[in-house]
Design a protein around this motif. Structure first.
Motif, short mmCIF file in Angstrom:
data_model
loop_
_atom_site.label_atom_id
_atom_site.label_comp_id
_atom_site.label_asym_id
_atom_site.label_seq_id
_atom_site.Cartn_x
_atom_site.Cartn_y
_atom_site.Cartn_z
N ASP A 79 1.06 -1.31 0.41
CA ASP A 79 0.35 -0.24 0.04
C ASP A 79 0.99 0.74 -0.30
OD1 ASP A 79 -2.14 -1.49 0.26
OD2 ASP A 79 -2.06 -1.45 2.33
N LYS A 105 -10.51 -6.92 -6.65
CA LYS A 105 -10.59 -6.60 -5.09
C LYS A 105 -11.46 -7.55 -4.75
CE LYS A 105 -10.74 -1.83 -6.31
NZ LYS A 105 -9.31 -1.13 -5.57
N ASN A 213 -6.99 12.39 3.17
CA ASN A 213 -7.76 11.35 3.55
C ASN A 213 -8.57 10.27 3.06
OD1 ASN A 213 -8.87 13.99 6.12
ND2 ASN A 213 -6.78 12.97 5.84
N TRP A 214 -8.76 10.72 1.94
CA TRP A 214 -9.91 9.59 1.77
C TRP A 214 -9.55 8.26 1.02
CZ3 TRP A 214 -8.92 7.61 -3.45
CH2 TRP A 214 -8.16 8.99 -3.82
N LYS A 215 -7.62 8.32 0.84
CA LYS A 215 -6.81 7.57 0.25
C LYS A 215 -6.62 6.23 1.38
CE LYS A 215 -4.33 10.30 -3.18
NZ LYS A 215 -3.21 9.73 -3.73
N PHE A 216 -6.81 7.30 2.55
CA PHE A 216 -6.16 5.96 3.65
C PHE A 216 -7.16 5.52 4.64
CE2 PHE A 216 -5.31 5.26 8.24
CZ PHE A 216 -3.84 4.82 8.30
N SER A 217 -7.09 4.26 4.77
CA SER A 217 -7.50 2.88 5.34
C SER A 217 -7.39 3.00 6.44
CB SER A 217 -8.52 2.29 4.50
OG SER A 217 -8.92 0.79 4.60
N ALA A 218 -7.95 2.28 7.78
CA ALA A 218 -7.61 1.76 8.78
C ALA A 218 -7.12 0.15 8.26
CB ALA A 218 -7.75 1.98 9.77
N SER A 219 -7.01 -0.28 8.19
CA SER A 219 -6.35 -2.32 6.77
C SER A 219 -4.76 -1.35 6.70
CB SER A 219 -7.54 -2.76 6.55
OG SER A 219 -7.85 -1.42 5.05
N ASP A 220 -4.96 -0.52 6.22
CA ASP A 220 -3.13 0.03 5.89
C ASP A 220 -2.35 -0.16 6.42
OD1 ASP A 220 -5.05 0.59 3.46
OD2 ASP A 220 -4.69 2.59 3.25
#
Length: 299
Positions: A79, A105, A213-220
């Motif tokens: 990522d 996906k 911010n929209w590019k970020f996910s906690a799953s990263d």
């Protein structure tokens, strides 16, 4: 600079990162921050990339017209390595009518009821087209290997899920690629080699800037915990599937401008080797063209 001279320059940026023999391959031998000593400001880098994109657009037009070969570009990375941006910039001049991009996906119920290569095989580019896999069948020996609970969802008979399953899948992938190359599919595989520290910096950048911010996910962040597992999986995947006809390019990804130059250079070099030409017009076609011209001139 002649066409031949340009290609020679292009290969200076691709050969150090091309992997065609997997034996003794170690990802640790490749520096994510390498630029081959090249120092360039953003303007010069953008200009060089534009020239490469223009050349690729010209080659793509002949690829489409010839309708014989096709090109499959496979992008794999951790990522934040810059896959989306690289695809966007390198392919900026391409005619969208001759190019398809697929981001694979989470598999659907139907896809889970098929063999693991099925959904990818369905998207292999047609003759005359360029296909881009933004993540690919390699996820089946990367993500699924790292999170083996995902394997249970694939409904394999228990007796087929043995200790050698990952070696078997890698062998299946190598054979699949060998088959495709014998059908006229040019395969180039890019691993965007991002460092652990640079990934953190880019994650922090996404958190610090509201428009990112929209590019970020906690799953990263959760996936980052498995970094060593992924590096081991990439090591084994590249080692098992690198070949002359389906090479890997371990592209330094800590400097985005250099990443894009290497990827563009590798694609231009591969397509140039096809010696593409526009289809030759037959005598009968020339007569038809002459007749059409006469009719239009009489109007």
């Amino acid at each position: 600079m002649s066409r031949k001279e340009v290609i020679e320059v292009v290969r200076q940026y691709t050969e150090p990162f091309r992997v065609t023999k997997g034996k003794n391959f170690r990802l640790a031998d490749y520096d994510p921050g390498d630029t081959l000593g090249l120092k360039m400001d953003k303007k010069d880098a953008a200009d060089l990339l534009r020239r490469g994109a223009d050349w690729l657009a010209m080659e793509q037009d002949m690829l489409y017209a010839q309708d014989s070969w096709s090109v499959l570009l496979v992008f794999q990375a951790m990522d934040a390595a810059g896959k989306d941006g690289t695809i966007k910039h390198v392919m900026s001049g391409i005619n969208p009518q001759g190019c398809d991009v697929y981001s694979f996906k989470q598999p659907s119920a139907e896809e889970l009821s098929r063999d693991f290569l099925w959904r990818y095989a369905m998207k292999v580019p047609q003759r005359g087209r360029i296909g881009i896999f933004n993540r690919s069948y390699y996820e089946e020996v990367l993500v699924v290997r790292t999170h083996q609970e995902l394997l249970k969802a694939q409904k394999l008979p228990p007796k087929l899920v043995g200790k050698n399953i990952w070696d078997e899948r890698l062998a299946d992938i190598a054979r699949f690629e060998d088959y495709l190359t014998r059908q006229g599919v040019i395969i180039l595989k890019f691993y965007l080699n991002l460092s652990y520290d640079e990934q953190k910096r880019r994650f922090m950048d996404r958190l610090d800037k509201p428009d990112k911010n929209w590019k970020f996910s906690a799953s990263d962040v959760r996936e980052r915990r498995y970094w060593d597992d992924y590096m081991k999986a990439y090591d084994e995947a590249i080692r098992a599937t690198a070949s002359k006809n389906a090479p890997w390019f371990v592209v330094p990804a800590d400097n985005k401008w250099f990443t894009r130059l290497v990827v563009a250079a590798a694609i231009v070099d591969a397509v140039e080797k096809l010696d593409l030409e526009y289809p030759t017009v037959s005598d009968a076609q020339r007569k038809d063209l002459a007749a059409a011209r006469e009719e239009l001139e009489r109007e």
